[in-house]
Design a protein around this motif. Structure first.
Motif, PDB file in Angstrom:
ATOM      1  N   PRO A   1       0.303   6.690  -4.759  1.00  0.00           N
ATOM      2  CA  PRO A   1      -1.316   6.183  -5.318  1.00  0.00           C
ATOM      3  C   PRO A   1      -1.579   4.744  -4.138  1.00  0.00           C
ATOM      4  CG  PRO A   1       0.289   6.318  -6.655  1.00  0.00           C
ATOM      5  CD  PRO A   1       0.856   6.756  -6.160  1.00  0.00           C
ATOM      6  N   ASP A   2      -2.408   4.735  -3.817  1.00  0.00           N
ATOM      7  CA  ASP A   2      -2.689   2.819  -3.720  1.00  0.00           C
ATOM      8  C   ASP A   2      -3.194   2.361  -5.209  1.00  0.00           C
ATOM      9  OD1 ASP A   2      -2.512   2.710  -1.128  1.00  0.00           O
ATOM     10  OD2 ASP A   2      -4.911   3.257  -0.279  1.00  0.00           O
TER      11      ASP A   2
ATOM     12  N   VAL B   1       0.742  -0.929   0.185  1.00  0.00           N
ATOM     13  CA  VAL B   1       0.221   0.006  -0.189  1.00  0.00           C
ATOM     14  C   VAL B   1       0.866   0.845   0.446  1.00  0.00           C
ATOM     15  CG1 VAL B   1      -2.022  -1.175   1.238  1.00  0.00           C
ATOM     16  CG2 VAL B   1       0.002   0.070   2.291  1.00  0.00           C
ATOM     17  N   SER B   2      -0.349   2.725  -0.175  1.00  0.00           N
ATOM     18  CA  SER B   2       0.929   3.676  -0.437  1.00  0.00           C
ATOM     19  C   SER B   2       1.234   3.675   1.083  1.00  0.00           C
ATOM     20  CB  SER B   2      -0.083   4.828  -0.957  1.00  0.00           C
ATOM     21  OG  SER B   2      -1.270   5.137  -0.091  1.00  0.00           O
TER      22      SER B   2
ATOM     23  N   GLY C   1      -5.039  -1.428  -1.000  1.00  0.00           N
ATOM     24  CA  GLY C   1      -5.886  -0.058   0.092  1.00  0.00           C
ATOM     25  C   GLY C   1      -6.522   0.141  -0.149  1.00  0.00           C
ATOM     26  N   LEU C   2      -7.139   1.402   0.335  1.00  0.00           N
ATOM     27  CA  LEU C   2      -7.928   1.918  -0.248  1.00  0.00           C
ATOM     28  C   LEU C   2      -8.729   3.120  -1.025  1.00  0.00           C
ATOM     29  CD1 LEU C   2      -8.018   4.536   2.880  1.00  0.00           C
ATOM     30  CD2 LEU C   2      -8.612   2.578   3.125  1.00  0.00           C
ATOM     31  N   THR C   3      -8.788   2.208  -2.463  1.00  0.00           N
ATOM     32  CA  THR C   3      -8.802   2.500  -3.755  1.00  0.00           C
ATOM     33  C   THR C   3     -10.122   1.290  -4.214  1.00  0.00           C
ATOM     34  OG1 THR C   3      -6.699   3.046  -4.811  1.00  0.00           O
ATOM     35  CG2 THR C   3      -8.133   2.371  -6.159  1.00  0.00           C
TER      36      THR C   3
ATOM     37  N   LEU D   1      -5.710  -5.383   2.583  1.00  0.00           N
ATOM     38  CA  LEU D   1      -6.463  -4.453   2.087  1.00  0.00           C
ATOM     39  C   LEU D   1      -5.638  -4.873   0.282  1.00  0.00           C
ATOM     40  CD1 LEU D   1      -6.549  -0.876   4.123  1.00  0.00           C
ATOM     41  CD2 LEU D   1      -8.514  -2.697   3.886  1.00  0.00           C
ATOM     42  N   GLY D   2      -6.017  -6.058  -0.290  1.00  0.00           N
ATOM     43  CA  GLY D   2      -5.961  -6.256  -0.608  1.00  0.00           C
ATOM     44  C   GLY D   2      -7.445  -7.308  -1.747  1.00  0.00           C
ATOM     45  N   ASP D   3      -7.210  -7.366  -2.762  1.00  0.00           N
ATOM     46  CA  ASP D   3      -8.484  -8.090  -3.865  1.00  0.00           C
ATOM     47  C   ASP D   3      -7.326  -9.395  -3.555  1.00  0.00           C
ATOM     48  OD1 ASP D   3     -10.470  -9.489  -5.043  1.00  0.00           O
ATOM     49  OD2 ASP D   3     -10.216  -7.157  -6.368  1.00  0.00           O
TER      50      ASP D   3
END
Length: 305
Positions: free
Chosen positions: A64-65, A44-45, A70-72, A211-213
């Motif tokens: 960026p993420d 993440v960023s 992350g939060l994108t 926080l990763g797909d």
């Protein structure tokens, strides 16, 4: 827990049906190129915080993420696989938003380093200087591998939709921190505790989720074309700094299928290349030796053209 010396500020930018999360440090400065930091796979960023804190001078930094990290977030249904060229188009749109016609200094780690290298050969006019932190690329492939790769891709999509490849969740942020330290024994606990809260978040059941797909684990349907990558490398016009760590991650990952010697041979296609080594560091060098890396970056980015 680690205390950030230069806290970032978060914002969101609409990018190609995505709400892109972007961290910034410092303020826009007409006298300096914007510095853009792009993270690697399953990162993440916020991971750049330790390097930013170690920088000796202030500058405007944008991180960026990537999509699916992350939060994108997507404005529609989440994809079930990711296509490498999307990262190029996302970066292109982000640079339109933040930099306009100005050339930027671009730093990429791992997957982000691969994106940065390809982007810099496709849009050379947009890059003032480029730093590649172990963005190795992939082992060379052959056309004969294509049928098997397509079959593997379809099989992995089915497995994803069955839930076979779900990312592990953790009972607490401390569990995430322990996982980070297991992966990287050099990571001290104070930094692991801080990173865990950037790298994961609690769900409605109180479990901490990365926080990763999980779709990022699906293999690419396309083969890695070395001849294509080298042609793009030849078109990079910016000075390039390639940074590797003293630990040989490639040997660990690829077991001889792709070596550091082969990687350095590929880099000979880059017209303006310098190389540097970070000692006592592994692939996550921005966590292992942030001060040394920060000074390497600053010295290279601030040197006369």
């Amino acid at each position: 827990m680690y205390q950030a010396l230069k806290p970032s500020r978060s914002g969101f930018v609409p990018v190609r049906h995505l709400n892109y999360h972007v961290r910034q440090w410092g303020q826009p400065d007409a006298s300096q190129a914007p510095l853009v930091l792009v993270h690697g796979w399953m990162d993440v960023s916020a991971s750049w915080q330790f390097v930013v804190d170690a920088m000796r001078s202030e500058r405007w930094i944008i991180a960026p993420d990537w999509r699916g990290f992350g939060l994108t977030a997507s404005e529609g249904p989440a994809p079930d696989n990711y296509w490498f060229p999307d990262y190029l188009a996302d970066l292109d749109t982000l640079l339109d938003h933040f930099a306009g016609e100005r050339a930027v200094d671009l730093v990429g780690h791992s997957m982000g380093g691969n994106v940065a290298m390809i982007y810099s050969g496709v849009r050379p006019q947009r890059i003032r200087r480029l730093v590649n932190l172990e963005g190795f690329g992939m082992p060379e492939t052959r056309a004969s591998q294509a049928p098997g790769r397509y079959a593997q891709w379809m099989d992995e999509l089915k497995a994803l939709h069955r839930g076979d490849n779900a990312l592990k969740s953790y009972a607490s942020a401390d569990g995430v921190a322990q996982r980070l330290m297991k992966t990287n024994p050099r990571l001290p606990k104070d930094k692991a505790d801080w990173l865990a809260r950037q790298w994961a978040a609690p769900n409605d059941q109180g479990q901490w989720e990365i926080l990763g797909d999980a779709a990022h684990k699906v293999v690419s349907a396309q083969l890695y074309r070395l001849d294509e990558a080298l042609e793009i490398y030849r078109r990079i016009s910016a000075p390039v700094l390639s940074v590797t760590a003293s630990d040989d991650s490639l040997s660990l990952w690829w077991k001889g299928r792709f070596t550091l010697a082969q990687y350095h041979e590929r880099l000979q296609a880059v017209p303006k290349l310098r190389s540097a080594l970070v000692n006592d560091a592994g692939h996550m060098m921005h966590h292992d030796q942030p001060a040394e890396l920060a000074h390497l970056l600053e010295d290279f980015l601030n040197a006369p053209l």
